[in-house]
Enzyme design. Sequence first.
Site, PDB file in Angstrom:
ATOM      1  N   ASP A  13       9.612  -1.323 -16.968  1.00 47.53           N
ATOM      2  CA  ASP A  13       9.053  -0.428 -17.993  1.00 47.53           C
ATOM      3  C   ASP A  13      10.087   0.650 -18.304  1.00 47.53           C
ATOM      4  O   ASP A  13      10.940   0.973 -17.473  1.00 47.53           O
ATOM      5  CB  ASP A  13       7.757   0.216 -17.476  1.00 47.53           C
ATOM      6  CG  ASP A  13       6.870   0.779 -18.589  1.00 47.53           C
ATOM      7  OD1 ASP A  13       5.777   0.211 -18.818  1.00 47.53           O
ATOM      8  OD2 ASP A  13       7.264   1.787 -19.216  1.00 47.53           O
ATOM      9  N   ASN A  70       4.328  -8.172 -21.806  1.00 47.52           N
ATOM     10  CA  ASN A  70       3.269  -7.335 -22.366  1.00 47.52           C
ATOM     11  C   ASN A  70       3.763  -6.303 -23.377  1.00 47.52           C
ATOM     12  O   ASN A  70       2.961  -5.685 -24.066  1.00 47.52           O
ATOM     13  CB  ASN A  70       2.584  -6.650 -21.169  1.00 47.52           C
ATOM     14  CG  ASN A  70       1.685  -5.518 -21.549  1.00 47.52           C
ATOM     15  OD1 ASN A  70       0.657  -5.733 -22.172  1.00 47.52           O
ATOM     16  ND2 ASN A  70       2.072  -4.302 -21.181  1.00 47.52           N
ATOM     17  N   TYR A 115       3.296  -5.930 -37.315  1.00 47.82           N
ATOM     18  CA  TYR A 115       2.631  -6.186 -36.029  1.00 47.82           C
ATOM     19  C   TYR A 115       1.874  -7.518 -36.083  1.00 47.82           C
ATOM     20  O   TYR A 115       1.958  -8.330 -35.153  1.00 47.82           O
ATOM     21  CB  TYR A 115       1.673  -5.031 -35.730  1.00 47.82           C
ATOM     22  CG  TYR A 115       0.960  -5.123 -34.411  1.00 47.82           C
ATOM     23  CD1 TYR A 115       1.642  -4.927 -33.206  1.00 47.82           C
ATOM     24  CD2 TYR A 115      -0.409  -5.386 -34.343  1.00 47.82           C
ATOM     25  CE1 TYR A 115       0.972  -4.992 -31.984  1.00 47.82           C
ATOM     26  CE2 TYR A 115      -1.079  -5.442 -33.132  1.00 47.82           C
ATOM     27  CZ  TYR A 115      -0.381  -5.249 -31.954  1.00 47.82           C
ATOM     28  OH  TYR A 115      -1.044  -5.310 -30.745  1.00 47.82           O
TER      29      TYR A 115
HETATM   30  N1  LIG Z   1      -4.561  -1.514 -26.798  1.00 46.50           N
HETATM   31  C1  LIG Z   1      -4.967  -2.383 -27.712  1.00 46.50           C
HETATM   32  O1  LIG Z   1      -5.949  -2.175 -28.447  1.00 46.50           O
HETATM   33  C2  LIG Z   1      -4.239  -3.695 -27.843  1.00 46.50           C
HETATM   34  C3  LIG Z   1      -4.882  -4.744 -28.530  1.00 46.50           C
HETATM   35  C4  LIG Z   1      -4.219  -5.957 -28.662  1.00 46.50           C
HETATM   36  C5  LIG Z   1      -2.964  -6.128 -28.118  1.00 46.50           C
HETATM   37  N2  LIG Z   1      -2.375  -5.075 -27.468  1.00 46.50           N
HETATM   38  C6  LIG Z   1      -1.043  -5.307 -26.936  1.00 46.50           C
HETATM   39  O2  LIG Z   1      -1.057  -5.085 -25.544  1.00 46.50           O
HETATM   40  C7  LIG Z   1       0.218  -4.591 -25.130  1.00 46.50           C
HETATM   41  C8  LIG Z   1       0.047  -3.296 -24.361  1.00 46.50           C
HETATM   42  O3  LIG Z   1      -0.643  -2.364 -25.176  1.00 46.50           O
HETATM   43  P1  LIG Z   1      -1.207  -0.997 -24.559  1.00 46.50           P
HETATM   44  O4  LIG Z   1      -2.200  -0.476 -25.541  1.00 46.50           O
HETATM   45  O5  LIG Z   1      -1.582  -1.217 -23.144  1.00 46.50           O
HETATM   46  O6  LIG Z   1       0.114  -0.097 -24.665  1.00 46.50           O
HETATM   47  P2  LIG Z   1       0.462   1.298 -23.948  1.00 46.50           P
HETATM   48  O7  LIG Z   1       1.201   2.060 -24.987  1.00 46.50           O
HETATM   49  O8  LIG Z   1      -0.742   1.900 -23.305  1.00 46.50           O
HETATM   50  O9  LIG Z   1       1.483   0.860 -22.791  1.00 46.50           O
HETATM   51  C9  LIG Z   1       2.670   0.230 -23.124  1.00 46.50           C
HETATM   52  C10 LIG Z   1       3.629   0.277 -21.936  1.00 46.50           C
HETATM   53  O10 LIG Z   1       4.837  -0.366 -22.372  1.00 46.50           O
HETATM   54  C11 LIG Z   1       5.947   0.469 -22.061  1.00 46.50           C
HETATM   55  N3  LIG Z   1       7.012   0.211 -23.037  1.00 46.50           N
HETATM   56  C12 LIG Z   1       7.056   0.562 -24.346  1.00 46.50           C
HETATM   57  N4  LIG Z   1       8.205   0.127 -24.889  1.00 46.50           N
HETATM   58  C13 LIG Z   1       8.898  -0.514 -23.915  1.00 46.50           C
HETATM   59  C14 LIG Z   1      10.146  -1.175 -23.863  1.00 46.50           C
HETATM   60  N5  LIG Z   1      10.946  -1.269 -24.944  1.00 46.50           N
HETATM   61  N6  LIG Z   1      10.540  -1.731 -22.698  1.00 46.50           N
HETATM   62  C15 LIG Z   1       9.763  -1.634 -21.585  1.00 46.50           C
HETATM   63  N7  LIG Z   1       8.567  -0.999 -21.567  1.00 46.50           N
HETATM   64  C16 LIG Z   1       8.137  -0.457 -22.729  1.00 46.50           C
HETATM   65  C17 LIG Z   1       5.401   1.896 -22.153  1.00 46.50           C
HETATM   66  O11 LIG Z   1       6.229   2.805 -21.414  1.00 46.50           O
HETATM   67  C18 LIG Z   1       4.012   1.713 -21.537  1.00 46.50           C
HETATM   68  O12 LIG Z   1       4.049   1.817 -20.130  1.00 46.50           O
HETATM   69  C19 LIG Z   1       1.056  -4.463 -26.407  1.00 46.50           C
HETATM   70  O13 LIG Z   1       1.821  -5.639 -26.592  1.00 46.50           O
HETATM   71  C20 LIG Z   1       0.007  -4.346 -27.481  1.00 46.50           C
HETATM   72  O14 LIG Z   1       0.477  -4.766 -28.738  1.00 46.50           O
HETATM   73  C21 LIG Z   1      -2.977  -3.888 -27.316  1.00 46.50           C
END
Ligand SMILES: NC(=O)c1ccc[n+]([C@@H]2O[C@H](COP(=O)([O-])OP(=O)(O)OC[C@H]3O[C@@H](n4cnc5c(N)ncnc54)[C@H](O)[C@@H]3O)[C@@H](O)[C@H]2O)c1
Length: 250
Positions: free
Chosen positions: A37, A90, A157
């Site tokens: 991360d 992720n 996206y």
């Molecule tokens: N939360 C939602 O509603 C939702 C819905 C569908 C899909 N998703 C997908 O799930 C995944 C996680 O979403 P979330 O809401 O938990 O995100 P979040 O923002 O809560 O957490 C994302 C994590 O990724 C890390 N990160 C960001 N850029 C990075 C990089 N370049 N390299 C390494 N680490 C990196 C951040 O530091 C953080 O710890 C994403 O792919 C998102 O598109 C989320």
Amino acid sequence: MGVLDGRVALVTGGAAGIGLASALALAEAGADVVIGDLNAEAGAEARERIVGLGRQSLFIATDATDEEQVAELVARTVADLGGLDLALNNVGRGELGRTVTTTTLESWNAILGLSLTSTWLACKHEIPAMVERGGGAIVNMASSAGVSPQVTASPAYAAAKAGVVHLTRYAARQYADVGVRVNAVAPGLTLTRRVEAWFDADAIAEEVADSQFVARAALPAEVAAAVVYLCSPAAAMVTGHTLPVSGGVR
Ligand SMILES: NC(=O)c1ccc[n+]([C@@H]2O[C@H](COP(=O)([O-])OP(=O)(O)OC[C@H]3O[C@@H](n4cnc5c(N)ncnc54)[C@H](O)[C@@H]3O)[C@@H](O)[C@H]2O)c1
């Protein structure tokens, strides 16, 4: 005994949100878990929580869009924990308020890089390590936005996550004969800090009422449960599949 006892798992973006919930759930199921991360402080805390569950864990500061860093993440996992069996790719992020005509080339490239290129890079470096081990299971993070057109999701996206769905099927077909399963999960709106920062409770309620049969946002742990299933021996005949965790997308 956990269903993932003795397995080594890698979670990119595992320091927060769905990635953190999944890292903890994989550890609860018995796996040792490496977190890659950008966020060093949250990553170190996540590592502590996994060690507290009685598993080995590493936090490796990684930008998942940088190939050298991704290669190093996999190499250190193999060197320090003995191999790689499971991965949740992720990292990804959407953006608010863009349409096809208001998306800039800069934001298009940034969102594609974070949400699709990072997934391919992770697969590229994880698969050979899993083949060395005799097989493995990858879960890629898609989104309901990549499965059905939702106007609140930005076009970059939506296209990136649709790309994740197809990359998953492609890789599943290409590596089935060497024992590597590749699946995806497609969450609907999930209550992570990012989502809570972007939307208030009324906006979340409106969004889920418009787009889902079950009119509530998912919890990160509910997505994590699907990740653990797809990583587990119970899913031995499941590959190339995108599992929606979205309360039924309309
Ligand atoms: N939360 C939602 O509603 C939702 C819905 C569908 C899909 N998703 C997908 O799930 C995944 C996680 O979403 P979330 O809401 O938990 O995100 P979040 O923002 O809560 O957490 C994302 C994590 O990724 C890390 N990160 C960001 N850029 C990075 C990089 N370049 N390299 C390494 N680490 C990196 C951040 O530091 C953080 O710890 C994403 O792919 C998102 O598109 C989320």
